[in-house]
Scaffold this motif. Sequence first.
Motif, short mmCIF file in Angstrom:
data_model
loop_
_atom_site.label_atom_id
_atom_site.label_comp_id
_atom_site.label_asym_id
_atom_site.label_seq_id
_atom_site.Cartn_x
_atom_site.Cartn_y
_atom_site.Cartn_z
N GLN A 1 -15.50 5.98 -3.85
CA GLN A 1 -14.99 6.91 -2.78
C GLN A 1 -14.80 5.78 -1.50
N ASP B 1 -3.78 7.01 -0.67
CA ASP B 1 -3.82 5.66 -1.56
C ASP B 1 -2.78 5.97 -2.78
N VAL C 1 -4.30 6.65 -6.05
CA VAL C 1 -5.22 7.87 -6.41
C VAL C 1 -4.23 9.05 -6.30
N CYS D 1 -10.48 2.41 -2.35
CA CYS D 1 -9.38 3.24 -2.79
C CYS D 1 -8.45 2.84 -3.70
N VAL E 1 -12.10 12.00 -2.92
CA VAL E 1 -10.78 11.82 -2.82
C VAL E 1 -10.57 11.80 -1.26
N LYS F 1 -11.80 9.25 1.88
CA LYS F 1 -10.92 8.05 2.41
C LYS F 1 -9.58 7.84 1.77
N CYS F 2 -9.47 8.60 0.41
CA CYS F 2 -8.49 7.91 -0.41
C CYS F 2 -7.19 8.90 -0.75
N SER F 3 -7.21 9.68 0.07
CA SER F 3 -6.00 10.88 -0.23
C SER F 3 -4.66 10.47 0.08
#
Length: 119
Positions: free
Chosen positions: A43, A103, A106, A46, A96, A99-101
């Motif tokens: 998490q 990316d 991802v 990413c 997700v 931080k990675c929504s």
Amino acid sequence: MKLALAFAALCLSAGVARADAAADIDKFNKWFDGFADLAVADQNNCPKMGKDLNKSLDDNKAIVDAATRAMDSGEDVPGDAVQHMTDTNKRLSAAVKAKCSQDSGVVHAMTRLPGRNKK
């Protein structure tokens, strides 16, 4: 990114339509637990999350495809499996969203999950 409803269509019913469906659901839940574990572990990285999630989807294509076919044919899922999928999806979504929504890797992985809007 809305992930909380990713498996809504899969998780609504209470019976099992095929004799081997319970085994398929168990396989899917085991894989999905591991998928969520990858997201939690990655998490804060990413690009690694995107790579790991897409690799898991590639490596487990048979399980993912079986879940997609089951959903498309309207097969039922027992309530305890629905709860398990819902709980796992909450963990996945939180990891997700941390931080990675946004990316691209991802996002690509999330769109490959059964039940995701493919538009």
